[in-house]
Design an enzyme around this catalytic site. Sequence first.
Site, PDB file in Angstrom:
ATOM      1  N   ARG A  15       0.832  -1.217   0.025  1.00  0.00           N
ATOM      2  CA  ARG A  15      -0.055  -0.058   0.187  1.00  0.00           C
ATOM      3  C   ARG A  15       0.769   1.406  -0.013  1.00  0.00           C
ATOM      4  O   ARG A  15       2.185   0.977   0.264  1.00  0.00           O
ATOM      5  CB  ARG A  15      -1.109  -0.082   1.182  1.00  0.00           C
ATOM      6  CG  ARG A  15      -2.221  -0.890   1.313  1.00  0.00           C
ATOM      7  CD  ARG A  15      -2.767  -1.019   2.253  1.00  0.00           C
ATOM      8  NE  ARG A  15      -2.120  -1.604   3.468  1.00  0.00           N
ATOM      9  CZ  ARG A  15      -2.511  -1.808   4.969  1.00  0.00           C
ATOM     10  NH1 ARG A  15      -3.555  -1.321   5.281  1.00  0.00           N
ATOM     11  NH2 ARG A  15      -1.694  -2.285   5.841  1.00  0.00           N
ATOM     12  N   LYS A  75       1.730   1.930   7.169  1.00  0.00           N
ATOM     13  CA  LYS A  75       2.072   1.545   8.574  1.00  0.00           C
ATOM     14  C   LYS A  75       2.910   2.272   9.533  1.00  0.00           C
ATOM     15  O   LYS A  75       3.602   2.924   8.925  1.00  0.00           O
ATOM     16  CB  LYS A  75       2.901  -0.023   8.098  1.00  0.00           C
ATOM     17  CG  LYS A  75       1.876  -0.906   7.579  1.00  0.00           C
ATOM     18  CD  LYS A  75       0.524  -1.195   8.527  1.00  0.00           C
ATOM     19  CE  LYS A  75       0.686  -2.098   9.654  1.00  0.00           C
ATOM     20  NZ  LYS A  75      -0.719  -2.400  10.247  1.00  0.00           N
ATOM     21  N   TYR A  93      -1.012   4.641  10.663  1.00  0.00           N
ATOM     22  CA  TYR A  93      -1.399   3.676  11.698  1.00  0.00           C
ATOM     23  C   TYR A  93      -0.147   3.439  12.496  1.00  0.00           C
ATOM     24  O   TYR A  93       0.920   3.160  12.185  1.00  0.00           O
ATOM     25  CB  TYR A  93      -1.646   2.425  10.883  1.00  0.00           C
ATOM     26  CG  TYR A  93      -3.090   2.504  10.345  1.00  0.00           C
ATOM     27  CD1 TYR A  93      -4.215   2.718  11.096  1.00  0.00           C
ATOM     28  CD2 TYR A  93      -3.132   1.855   8.906  1.00  0.00           C
ATOM     29  CE1 TYR A  93      -5.405   2.709  10.479  1.00  0.00           C
ATOM     30  CE2 TYR A  93      -4.362   2.002   8.161  1.00  0.00           C
ATOM     31  CZ  TYR A  93      -5.524   2.345   9.152  1.00  0.00           C
ATOM     32  OH  TYR A  93      -6.687   2.341   8.379  1.00  0.00           O
ATOM     33  N   HIS A  95      -0.522   1.656  16.184  1.00  0.00           N
ATOM     34  CA  HIS A  95      -0.755   0.651  16.748  1.00  0.00           C
ATOM     35  C   HIS A  95       0.332   0.420  17.958  1.00  0.00           C
ATOM     36  O   HIS A  95       0.946  -0.606  18.419  1.00  0.00           O
ATOM     37  CB  HIS A  95      -0.885  -0.647  16.115  1.00  0.00           C
ATOM     38  CG  HIS A  95      -1.991  -0.811  14.961  1.00  0.00           C
ATOM     39  ND1 HIS A  95      -3.386  -0.868  15.401  1.00  0.00           N
ATOM     40  CD2 HIS A  95      -1.836  -0.569  13.592  1.00  0.00           C
ATOM     41  CE1 HIS A  95      -4.021  -0.868  14.353  1.00  0.00           C
ATOM     42  NE2 HIS A  95      -3.197  -0.644  13.260  1.00  0.00           N
ATOM     43  N   GLU A 117      -5.909   4.974  13.712  1.00  0.00           N
ATOM     44  CA  GLU A 117      -6.701   4.176  14.233  1.00  0.00           C
ATOM     45  C   GLU A 117      -7.352   4.561  15.587  1.00  0.00           C
ATOM     46  O   GLU A 117      -8.256   4.104  16.095  1.00  0.00           O
ATOM     47  CB  GLU A 117      -6.167   2.748  14.835  1.00  0.00           C
ATOM     48  CG  GLU A 117      -5.059   2.779  15.830  1.00  0.00           C
ATOM     49  CD  GLU A 117      -3.656   3.258  15.240  1.00  0.00           C
ATOM     50  OE1 GLU A 117      -2.924   3.137  16.319  1.00  0.00           O
ATOM     51  OE2 GLU A 117      -3.327   3.614  14.243  1.00  0.00           O
ATOM     52  N   SER A 133     -10.481  -2.181   8.425  1.00  0.00           N
ATOM     53  CA  SER A 133     -11.304  -3.146   8.924  1.00  0.00           C
ATOM     54  C   SER A 133     -12.287  -3.842   7.946  1.00  0.00           C
ATOM     55  O   SER A 133     -12.442  -5.106   8.225  1.00  0.00           O
ATOM     56  CB  SER A 133     -12.003  -2.716  10.250  1.00  0.00           C
ATOM     57  OG  SER A 133     -11.185  -2.006  11.217  1.00  0.00           O
ATOM     58  N   ASP A 197     -20.598 -10.873  20.411  1.00  0.00           N
ATOM     59  CA  ASP A 197     -20.256  -9.676  20.856  1.00  0.00           C
ATOM     60  C   ASP A 197     -20.714  -9.213  22.581  1.00  0.00           C
ATOM     61  O   ASP A 197     -21.858 -10.090  22.695  1.00  0.00           O
ATOM     62  CB  ASP A 197     -20.886  -8.566  20.138  1.00  0.00           C
ATOM     63  CG  ASP A 197     -19.850  -7.136  20.145  1.00  0.00           C
ATOM     64  OD1 ASP A 197     -18.980  -6.947  19.117  1.00  0.00           O
ATOM     65  OD2 ASP A 197     -20.241  -6.314  20.972  1.00  0.00           O
ATOM     66  N   SER A 219     -20.836 -12.592  23.933  1.00  0.00           N
ATOM     67  CA  SER A 219     -19.660 -13.042  24.253  1.00  0.00           C
ATOM     68  C   SER A 219     -19.268 -13.154  25.694  1.00  0.00           C
ATOM     69  O   SER A 219     -19.194 -12.208  26.367  1.00  0.00           O
ATOM     70  CB  SER A 219     -18.759 -11.834  23.458  1.00  0.00           C
ATOM     71  OG  SER A 219     -17.383 -12.533  23.825  1.00  0.00           O
ATOM     72  N   VAL A 238     -11.677  -8.667  17.425  1.00  0.00           N
ATOM     73  CA  VAL A 238     -12.146  -7.694  18.737  1.00  0.00           C
ATOM     74  C   VAL A 238     -11.125  -6.579  18.608  1.00  0.00           C
ATOM     75  O   VAL A 238      -9.819  -6.662  18.298  1.00  0.00           O
ATOM     76  CB  VAL A 238     -11.481  -8.716  19.818  1.00  0.00           C
ATOM     77  CG1 VAL A 238     -11.942  -7.932  21.306  1.00  0.00           C
ATOM     78  CG2 VAL A 238     -12.491  -9.971  20.020  1.00  0.00           C
ATOM     79  N   LEU A 239     -11.874  -5.481  19.104  1.00  0.00           N
ATOM     80  CA  LEU A 239     -10.931  -4.259  19.128  1.00  0.00           C
ATOM     81  C   LEU A 239     -11.361  -3.438  20.328  1.00  0.00           C
ATOM     82  O   LEU A 239     -12.343  -3.149  20.720  1.00  0.00           O
ATOM     83  CB  LEU A 239     -11.371  -3.549  17.855  1.00  0.00           C
ATOM     84  CG  LEU A 239     -10.706  -1.918  18.030  1.00  0.00           C
ATOM     85  CD1 LEU A 239      -9.128  -2.040  17.557  1.00  0.00           C
ATOM     86  CD2 LEU A 239     -11.341  -1.010  16.772  1.00  0.00           C
ATOM     87  N   ASP A 269      -2.864  -6.778  14.997  1.00  0.00           N
ATOM     88  CA  ASP A 269      -2.179  -5.308  15.016  1.00  0.00           C
ATOM     89  C   ASP A 269      -2.180  -5.035  16.322  1.00  0.00           C
ATOM     90  O   ASP A 269      -1.295  -4.174  16.745  1.00  0.00           O
ATOM     91  CB  ASP A 269      -2.815  -4.520  14.214  1.00  0.00           C
ATOM     92  CG  ASP A 269      -2.423  -4.559  12.638  1.00  0.00           C
ATOM     93  OD1 ASP A 269      -1.009  -4.846  12.572  1.00  0.00           O
ATOM     94  OD2 ASP A 269      -2.985  -4.586  11.806  1.00  0.00           O
ATOM     95  N   VAL A 297      -1.914 -12.446   9.985  1.00  0.00           N
ATOM     96  CA  VAL A 297      -0.897 -11.493   9.289  1.00  0.00           C
ATOM     97  C   VAL A 297      -1.146 -10.130   9.806  1.00  0.00           C
ATOM     98  O   VAL A 297      -2.249  -9.681   9.639  1.00  0.00           O
ATOM     99  CB  VAL A 297      -0.981 -11.476   7.862  1.00  0.00           C
ATOM    100  CG1 VAL A 297      -0.365 -10.463   7.064  1.00  0.00           C
ATOM    101  CG2 VAL A 297      -0.519 -12.722   7.129  1.00  0.00           C
ATOM    102  N   ASN A 299      -0.703  -7.119   8.582  1.00  0.00           N
ATOM    103  CA  ASN A 299      -1.062  -6.123   7.747  1.00  0.00           C
ATOM    104  C   ASN A 299      -2.017  -6.734   6.701  1.00  0.00           C
ATOM    105  O   ASN A 299      -1.719  -6.538   5.557  1.00  0.00           O
ATOM    106  CB  ASN A 299       0.052  -5.336   6.860  1.00  0.00           C
ATOM    107  CG  ASN A 299       0.910  -6.202   6.271  1.00  0.00           C
ATOM    108  OD1 ASN A 299       1.389  -7.377   6.799  1.00  0.00           O
ATOM    109  ND2 ASN A 299       1.762  -5.546   5.336  1.00  0.00           N
TER     110      ASN A 299
END
Length: 367
Positions: A15, A75, A93, A95, A117, A133, A197, A219, A238-239, A269, A297, A299
């Site tokens: 990207r 990134k 981003y 993280h 983010e 996302s 959730d 959840s 999950v975030l 991430d 992965v 990314n």
Amino acid sequence: MIVGVPREIKSDEKRVAITPTGVMAMVAHGHQVYVESDAGLGSQITNADYEQAGAKILPTAQDVWSKADMIMKVKEPLAPEYPFMKDKLIFTYLHLAAAEELTHEMIKSNCIGVAYETIELPDRTLPLLAPMSEVAGKLSPQVGAQCLESARGGSGILLAGVAGVAPARVTIIGAGVSGQCACEIAVGMGALVTIMDINPNKLRYVHDIHRGKVVTLMSNRGNIEKAVTESDLVIGAVLVTGAKAPKLVTEDMVSKMNPGSAVVDISVDQGGCIETTKATTHSDPIFKVHDVNHYCVANMPGIVPRTSTYALTNSTLGYALELADKGFEKAVADNEPLRKGINIHRGRVAYKGVAEAWDLEYAPFGG
């Protein structure tokens, strides 16, 4: 303002942080854009495309970083870029709650780190995280289906099944943007889908959209354990904004899954929501734990860079223009969602989730 766009150096990351249309907008607002040579090739954007839009091409990353006031990336900065960060405004981003070394390096560099983010609207949605996302969510059943193929050490189950043979059982943990997109694709592929959730309103929405074709569960540990151990594919989505993801799927749960089952952890991430998660790359994406294939992965959208680049820059450009037009101080003063994106400011941690992750002093900007 001088805006710099270096080529991404994270493994298999194709990207790029700006499109030619974005360059045109920046130039129209009176700004200068420098792009590292071949930064856009992975997204099928050539140097000539950028030059026609008004950018100047520079041969090296160091050239771009040294000239720019604001660096736009996709990134987080990696070790070779640390020496370039000093005093820069970095918009990407980050993280940081899953990146202790980078956090300390950014503190030392006296830079300003504004993270895509953690930019957050009043309704608590994350406008710059949402497009990626969405991409990661829609990719997850696709890569999960590949992880179930026997050629990759999977159980040999077809996600959709066929006449007379049951489809795969898929559990999705988290019904945010990525979870809902994963659900949409998994249902479309014909899988038997359960989604969980902690927010009953999100579950109600999923239930209504799919007209009861999806099992929705609250959840909690009991529901998670039962669903995970009975699933062929588990997708972790999950975030917790700006913080480490909670470990909701334990190693014990993974050990009880059928041999050749698979997990895809979109949350990697932010450290991952599956206890056995470790970050992998597109060139070597899968590893096994307890005979369960893991795709983690860090990314994921980078595997479809053309789509991802344009989806991302559709969302980031407006905020980047505001930073460039007004300068950092005025832009964040005028725009509260943008202000929430500040993670590091001149040697201090300005985002609570990052400070808590690494036991550092929290110093909110302007506080």
